[in-house]
Design a protein around this motif. Structure first.
Motif, PDB file in Angstrom:
ATOM      1  N   ASN A 196     -17.873 121.986  66.975  1.00 48.72           N
ATOM      2  CA  ASN A 196     -18.849 121.628  67.999  1.00 48.72           C
ATOM      3  C   ASN A 196     -19.829 122.847  68.114  1.00 48.72           C
ATOM      4  O   ASN A 196     -20.211 123.015  69.360  1.00 48.72           O
ATOM      5  N   ALA A 197     -20.037 123.832  67.286  1.00 45.31           N
ATOM      6  CA  ALA A 197     -20.847 124.859  67.440  1.00 45.31           C
ATOM      7  C   ALA A 197     -21.391 125.294  65.791  1.00 45.31           C
ATOM      8  O   ALA A 197     -20.860 124.934  64.722  1.00 45.31           O
ATOM      9  N   PRO A 198     -22.654 125.644  65.797  1.00 45.66           N
ATOM     10  CA  PRO A 198     -23.393 125.870  64.469  1.00 45.66           C
ATOM     11  C   PRO A 198     -22.828 127.017  63.592  1.00 45.66           C
ATOM     12  O   PRO A 198     -21.674 127.897  64.353  1.00 45.66           O
ATOM     13  N   THR A 199     -22.889 127.289  62.497  1.00 44.27           N
ATOM     14  CA  THR A 199     -22.300 128.056  61.290  1.00 44.27           C
ATOM     15  C   THR A 199     -22.713 129.527  61.912  1.00 44.27           C
ATOM     16  O   THR A 199     -22.035 130.582  61.265  1.00 44.27           O
ATOM     17  N   ILE A 200     -23.935 129.701  62.356  1.00 45.84           N
ATOM     18  CA  ILE A 200     -24.288 131.293  62.802  1.00 45.84           C
ATOM     19  C   ILE A 200     -23.504 131.747  64.019  1.00 45.84           C
ATOM     20  O   ILE A 200     -23.404 131.101  64.914  1.00 45.84           O
ATOM     21  N   GLY A 201     -22.691 132.746  63.866  1.00 49.59           N
ATOM     22  CA  GLY A 201     -22.018 133.338  64.851  1.00 49.59           C
ATOM     23  C   GLY A 201     -22.103 134.956  65.155  1.00 49.59           C
ATOM     24  O   GLY A 201     -22.211 135.445  63.861  1.00 49.59           O
ATOM     25  N   ALA A 202     -21.693 135.507  66.002  1.00 45.24           N
ATOM     26  CA  ALA A 202     -21.543 136.908  66.151  1.00 45.24           C
ATOM     27  C   ALA A 202     -20.716 137.437  67.064  1.00 45.24           C
ATOM     28  O   ALA A 202     -20.786 137.872  67.700  1.00 45.24           O
ATOM     29  N   GLU A 203     -19.294 136.910  66.552  1.00 43.08           N
ATOM     30  CA  GLU A 203     -18.206 136.866  67.477  1.00 43.08           C
ATOM     31  C   GLU A 203     -17.659 138.274  66.934  1.00 43.08           C
ATOM     32  O   GLU A 203     -16.484 138.451  66.211  1.00 43.08           O
ATOM     33  N   ILE A 204     -18.013 139.606  67.685  1.00 37.90           N
ATOM     34  CA  ILE A 204     -17.606 141.012  67.172  1.00 37.90           C
ATOM     35  C   ILE A 204     -16.042 141.188  67.188  1.00 37.90           C
ATOM     36  O   ILE A 204     -15.426 141.750  66.522  1.00 37.90           O
ATOM     37  N   PRO A 205     -15.446 140.471  68.292  1.00 40.01           N
ATOM     38  CA  PRO A 205     -13.892 140.795  68.308  1.00 40.01           C
ATOM     39  C   PRO A 205     -13.035 140.127  67.307  1.00 40.01           C
ATOM     40  O   PRO A 205     -11.990 140.101  67.161  1.00 40.01           O
ATOM     41  N   LEU A 206     -13.816 138.926  66.474  1.00 40.97           N
ATOM     42  CA  LEU A 206     -12.856 138.192  65.314  1.00 40.97           C
ATOM     43  C   LEU A 206     -13.198 138.591  64.146  1.00 40.97           C
ATOM     44  O   LEU A 206     -14.223 139.268  63.920  1.00 40.97           O
ATOM     45  N   PRO A 207     -12.158 138.698  63.195  1.00 42.58           N
ATOM     46  CA  PRO A 207     -12.298 138.881  61.955  1.00 42.58           C
ATOM     47  C   PRO A 207     -13.385 138.155  61.411  1.00 42.58           C
ATOM     48  O   PRO A 207     -13.860 136.987  61.503  1.00 42.58           O
ATOM     49  N   PHE A 208     -14.320 138.700  60.521  1.00 45.83           N
ATOM     50  CA  PHE A 208     -15.402 137.988  59.768  1.00 45.83           C
ATOM     51  C   PHE A 208     -15.371 138.206  58.234  1.00 45.83           C
ATOM     52  O   PHE A 208     -15.273 139.252  57.549  1.00 45.83           O
ATOM     53  N   GLY A 209     -15.227 137.311  57.553  1.00 43.73           N
ATOM     54  CA  GLY A 209     -15.102 137.066  56.108  1.00 43.73           C
ATOM     55  C   GLY A 209     -14.943 135.850  55.460  1.00 43.73           C
ATOM     56  O   GLY A 209     -14.697 134.820  56.095  1.00 43.73           O
ATOM     57  N   GLY A 210     -14.758 135.750  54.155  1.00 42.73           N
ATOM     58  CA  GLY A 210     -14.803 134.312  53.505  1.00 42.73           C
ATOM     59  C   GLY A 210     -13.509 134.270  52.824  1.00 42.73           C
ATOM     60  O   GLY A 210     -12.836 135.068  52.338  1.00 42.73           O
ATOM     61  N   THR A 211     -13.613 133.064  51.753  1.00 43.42           N
ATOM     62  CA  THR A 211     -12.400 132.744  50.924  1.00 43.42           C
ATOM     63  C   THR A 211     -13.109 132.645  49.470  1.00 43.42           C
ATOM     64  O   THR A 211     -14.382 132.792  49.312  1.00 43.42           O
ATOM     65  N   LYS A 212     -12.361 132.196  48.303  1.00 37.82           N
ATOM     66  CA  LYS A 212     -12.880 132.281  47.107  1.00 37.82           C
ATOM     67  C   LYS A 212     -13.674 133.400  46.646  1.00 37.82           C
ATOM     68  O   LYS A 212     -13.047 134.496  46.543  1.00 37.82           O
TER      69      LYS A 212
END
Length: 253
Positions: A196-212
């Motif tokens: 229930n939130a858009p795919t764009i985010g900037a949550e600096i305290p949380l890990p950021f990265g992808g899979t595959k």
């Protein structure tokens, strides 16, 4: 990548029980925020067939109402794309999608006549309907303000579509049923999933990265990011003055 393709990394699933006001706002911000020039921008809207017409109608109305202009001004909703060449490329992608069977529900044009932004290249906020999961635009990210709509009847089908692309950075699930949402979250193969939130985010305290094939497997931001970019050294200091045996040597049954 090496073939010059830009891969799909922002996808939004909207289920039939979703809050459509919230999903509309999320879709508009996710697809058209920063003119879609973000690795987490929403490129695909995967929506249940029962609500597809209503949701698309709302998003189209919102897209048509967005004010194009200088992005540093508070009254501007969307700024230009980064270069003239980028605008030309995005327009070519839209035209290729139409050639494959998609329909432009709104936008689709490149403009260079925005008052106060002479010389800037603007791509109108564009919504494409009738997109098939096999279409090129459904498998590659436009990296521009273009949202492709795919309709489904089953959540398993929706998740399969999300997972069908080679890359997996960011996805979103909109549903009022937390069980439905979390079952989808469990199966979605992306590094970031929003409910229930858009795919764009900037949550600096949380890990950021992808899979595959997204990124290199590492995570940035937060304490996990610090660990990824750190060389860890383990140091033992024995101040007892006597031999300390390993646990395996002192264990008794």
């Amino acid at each position: 990548d090496r073939e010059g393709k830009i891969w799909m990394d922002g996808q939004m699933v909207v289920w039939r029980d979703a809050d459509l006001d919230l999903a509309t706002e999320g879709g508009l911000f996710g697809a058209f925020g920063t003119a879609g020039q973000r690795c987490t921008s929403t490129s695909r809207l995967i929506v249940h067939r029962d609500i597809a017409d209503e949701l698309v109608g709302r998003i189209v109305a919102g897209a048509n109402a967005l004010r194009l202009g200088d992005p540093t001004r508070p009254d501007t909703d969307m700024g230009p794309v980064i270069t003239v060449a980028s605008g030309t490329r995005i327009k070519a992608v839209i035209d290729a999608a139409v050639a494959q069977g998609a329909t432009v529900a709104c936008g689709g044009n490149v403009r260079r006549d925005i008052a106060g932004c002479e010389g800037g290249t603007f791509v109108e906020p564009t919504v494409l309907v009738g997109v098939g999961r096999e279409h090129r635009i459904a498998r590659e990210e436009v990296f521009g303000p273009v949202l492709s709509v795919i309709t489904v009847d089953d959540m398993n089908d929706a998740v399969d579509i999300v997972n069908s692309v080679e890359f997996g950075l960011s996805a979103a699930v909109y549903s009022r049923d937390i069980n439905t949402a979390l079952r989808a979250v469990e199966r979605i193969d992306t590094g970031i999933v929003y409910v229930n939130a858009p795919t764009i985010g900037a949550e600096i305290p949380l890990p950021f990265g992808g899979t595959k094939h997204t990124g290199n497997g590492f995570r940035e931001a937060g304490t996990r990011g610090i660990e990824q970019f750190s060389q860890v050294k383990t140091v033992y200091v024995d101040y007892s003055g006597r031999l300390q045996k390993a646990q395996i040597d002192t264990h008794t049954e």
